[in-house]
Write an enzyme that holds these catalytic residues in place. Structure first.
Site, PDB file in Angstrom:
ATOM      1  N   SER A   7      -3.925   6.341 -11.318  1.00 35.67           N
ATOM      2  CA  SER A   7      -3.369   5.207 -12.044  1.00 35.67           C
ATOM      3  C   SER A   7      -3.988   5.118 -13.442  1.00 35.67           C
ATOM      4  O   SER A   7      -3.894   6.072 -14.210  1.00 35.67           O
ATOM      5  CB  SER A   7      -3.591   3.936 -11.219  1.00 35.67           C
ATOM      6  N   ASP A  12       7.559   5.234  -7.828  1.00 33.47           N
ATOM      7  CA  ASP A  12       6.341   4.458  -8.056  1.00 33.47           C
ATOM      8  C   ASP A  12       6.636   3.366  -9.082  1.00 33.47           C
ATOM      9  O   ASP A  12       7.172   3.644 -10.159  1.00 33.47           O
ATOM     10  CB  ASP A  12       5.238   5.390  -8.565  1.00 33.47           C
ATOM     11  N   HIS A  47       1.978   4.252  -4.462  1.00 31.12           N
ATOM     12  CA  HIS A  47       1.138   4.459  -5.637  1.00 31.12           C
ATOM     13  C   HIS A  47      -0.153   5.151  -5.212  1.00 31.12           C
ATOM     14  O   HIS A  47      -0.926   4.608  -4.429  1.00 31.12           O
ATOM     15  CB  HIS A  47       0.835   3.102  -6.262  1.00 31.12           C
TER      16      HIS A  47
END
Length: 542
Positions: free
Chosen positions: A236, A459, A488
């Site tokens: 991320s 996502d 995710h």
């Protein structure tokens, strides 16, 4: 963007200084952009290589198991002044096992340290080395020392704070999909106060909590671990400052995995990325509702996605009138279901909680959505770091009319998360520290070793376009796509195809050409409500 795991030998000062060159291996021109910080990074890395890290007991406050060993590494608060004020980053490690996890237990050569960042900004990575106990990670744990750390500002690493911790976990709260002008004024006032609190509590140091400094810290950590070149996995937000690292220090990269990539386009850091994220959350929310509708026989929440939405809206309206347990209102409901748009393994639990509430049992919803006062300090700290990094990293609109126009328009088609995302980021409109101009992430052919990007097509937290953009900007990168999936964070999950590519890359340096794809992981299985046989709905279909 919002979100809803050794003591080393000294290095050579001269070698480290020369190795800290930017893309192409040439030092920045004296006086050029970032030249002072580049020189400061080389000084700090050389010092860290000489000092190393002494690993011992982890800080008691972190409540980490004894199998983890921790140490600290000093980094400059301001890289332009490497001999000035220093802060300490806490680092955790479990050494490589050196044994193949198969039955034969054959020796496995150590490949160095695998450093991980879980994202955020504001996430604490000290727990990461424990993943070596999970079957999907054991082959990597045999070859690599697994290393986690708390980035600057997080947990024990010069922690930031913007408000009293108890104010960060208040409940019940509202979450209007179409907020009134009075509600907007209230949230604007709160955002101003929050930005003021960040500035007053941290002072001049606040400006130094940035993604660029996170990338520089990573190079100092590399040196402290005794690694000539870095093996790194960022998830991320960790992909963004990992990409900054690759741009600043390509000669220091051994292998890098970018798991669920942030779009690094400077024009999208961070305001436009958040708009695109809100739009993507609407699509993923629709995926969840469609799944619940397919399992109407279990949950009784409706046979169409629209009917499931009406069931959700009914719960939200009831909570607005009478919060569940006195603590769970529409805001807590929305926060809990936002997690379902990040991770589809939450789907059965959230659907069960909604069904149980409508059937007269609020306890599952309270358990999943209530604020946790015991986590107040951690929650507040994570939000403070999130704001400091994102608000410092780039210019943000300072005129509320821009936010109001853009998000009113977006909320017409993406109401689920749009306004909550605004309130999470609005302090950046009133930020008191100087703003930076984002670095143009980019490497040319031959400047960077092959890198691996992982992305799920649906996502929402890091929309798929971000992976495509990062792939375009990092020459020689390979992109692995999990098709028609939206969880995710992919590495070490249940998709054996994805894990196979990660292992081939980290263990053997192999990438699957420019692009590869994997079939989606199986959908989660429905979980009947306790005490029910799963054959009848909890209530008539909405």
């Amino acid at each position: 963007m919002r979100h809803a795991a050794v003591h080393v030998a000294a290095g050579s000062l001269l070698f480290t200084a020369l190795a800290a060159a930017p893309a192409g291996g040439t030092p920045a021109a004296p006086g050029g952009p970032g030249a002072a910080e580049l020189r400061g990074t080389a000084v700090a890395a050389a010092r860290a290589a000489a000092e190393g890290i002494t690993f011992g007991r982890c800080p008691d406050a972190e409540d980490l198991p004894g199998t983890l060993r921790c140490g600290t590494v000093r980094v400059p608060l301001d890289y332009a002044r490497p001999h000035g004020e220093q802060i300490e980053l806490t680092v955790s490690r479990i050494p490589a096992t050196g044994k193949d996890p198969g039955d034969d237990g054959r020796p496995v050569p150590r490949q160095g340290a695998l450093v991980h960042n879980p994202g955020g900004p504001g996430a604490n990575g000290l727990y990461f080395p424990l993943v070596g106990m999970i079957p999907e990670w054991k082959r990597l744990a045999a070859a690599y020392d697994l290393v986690g750390y708390a980035p600057r500002g997080v947990g024990p690493s010069a922690p930031l704070s913007c408000e009293k911790p108890e104010d960060a976990v208040q409940g019940p709260t509202q979450a209007p999909v179409h907020p009134s002008e009075a509600y907007k004024r209230e949230r604007i006032a709160r955002a101003r106060a929050h930005a003021r609190g960040c500035a007053e509590r941290t002072g001049e140091a606040l400006r130094h909590y940035t993604s660029l400094n996170n990338a520089r810290d990573l190079d100092v950590l590399r040196a402290a671990l005794g690694e000539r070149r870095l093996t790194f996995m960022g998830a991320s937000y960790g992909t963004y400052f990992g990409a900054l690292y690759a741009t600043l220090f390509p000669g220091h990269v051994r292998r890098m995995v970018f798991d669920s990539a942030v779009n690094p386009d400077p024009e999208r850091i961070w305001y436009r990325n958040n708009l695109e994220q809100s739009a993507a959350f609407e699509d993923r929310w629709a995926d969840f509702r469609a799944w619940v509708a397919r399992h109407h026989a279990v949950y009784g929440l409706g046979t169409t996605a629209g009917a499931v939405q009406r069931s959700y809206d009914t719960v939200s309206a009831r909570l607005a009138e009478e919060p569940a347990g006195g603590r769970v209102g529409p805001g807590q409901l929305q926060g809990a279901f936002l997690q379902a748009t990040y991770y589809d393994d939450h789907w059965p639990h959230r659907a069960h909680a909604l069904s149980a509430y409508l059937g007269g049992d609020p306890e599952p919803l309270i358990e999943q959505a209530e604020p946790h006062p015991e986590a107040a300090a951690e929650t507040e700290n994570a939000r403070a770091v999130y704001l400091a990094v994102e608000c410092n990293d780039a210019p943000w609109p300072t005129d509320w009319a821009v936010w109001d126009r853009d998000n009113t328009r977006l909320a017409r088609t993406a109401p689920f998360e749009t306004w909550d995302n605004v309130w999470a980021n609005l302090p950046c409109a009133f930020w008191r520290a100087p703003r930076q101009q984002p670095l143009d992430v980019r490497t040319g052919p031959g400047e960077l070793p092959p890198t691996l990007i992982l992305a799920a097509e649906r996502d929402a937290a890091t929309p798929y376009d971000g992976a495509l953009e990062l792939h375009r900007r990092l020459a020689g990168s390979a992109l692995v796509t999990e098709r028609d999936a939206g969880t995710h964070g992919l590495a070490g999950g249940p998709n054996a195809c994805v894990n196979g590519h990660v292992e081939a890359y980290l263990l053997h340096g192999r990438v699957p050409g420019r692009r590869a794809s994997c079939a989606p992981r199986p959908e989660p299985r429905p979980r009947p409500a306790a005490g029910r046989d799963g054959g009848a709905p909890a209530r008539p279909a909405a």
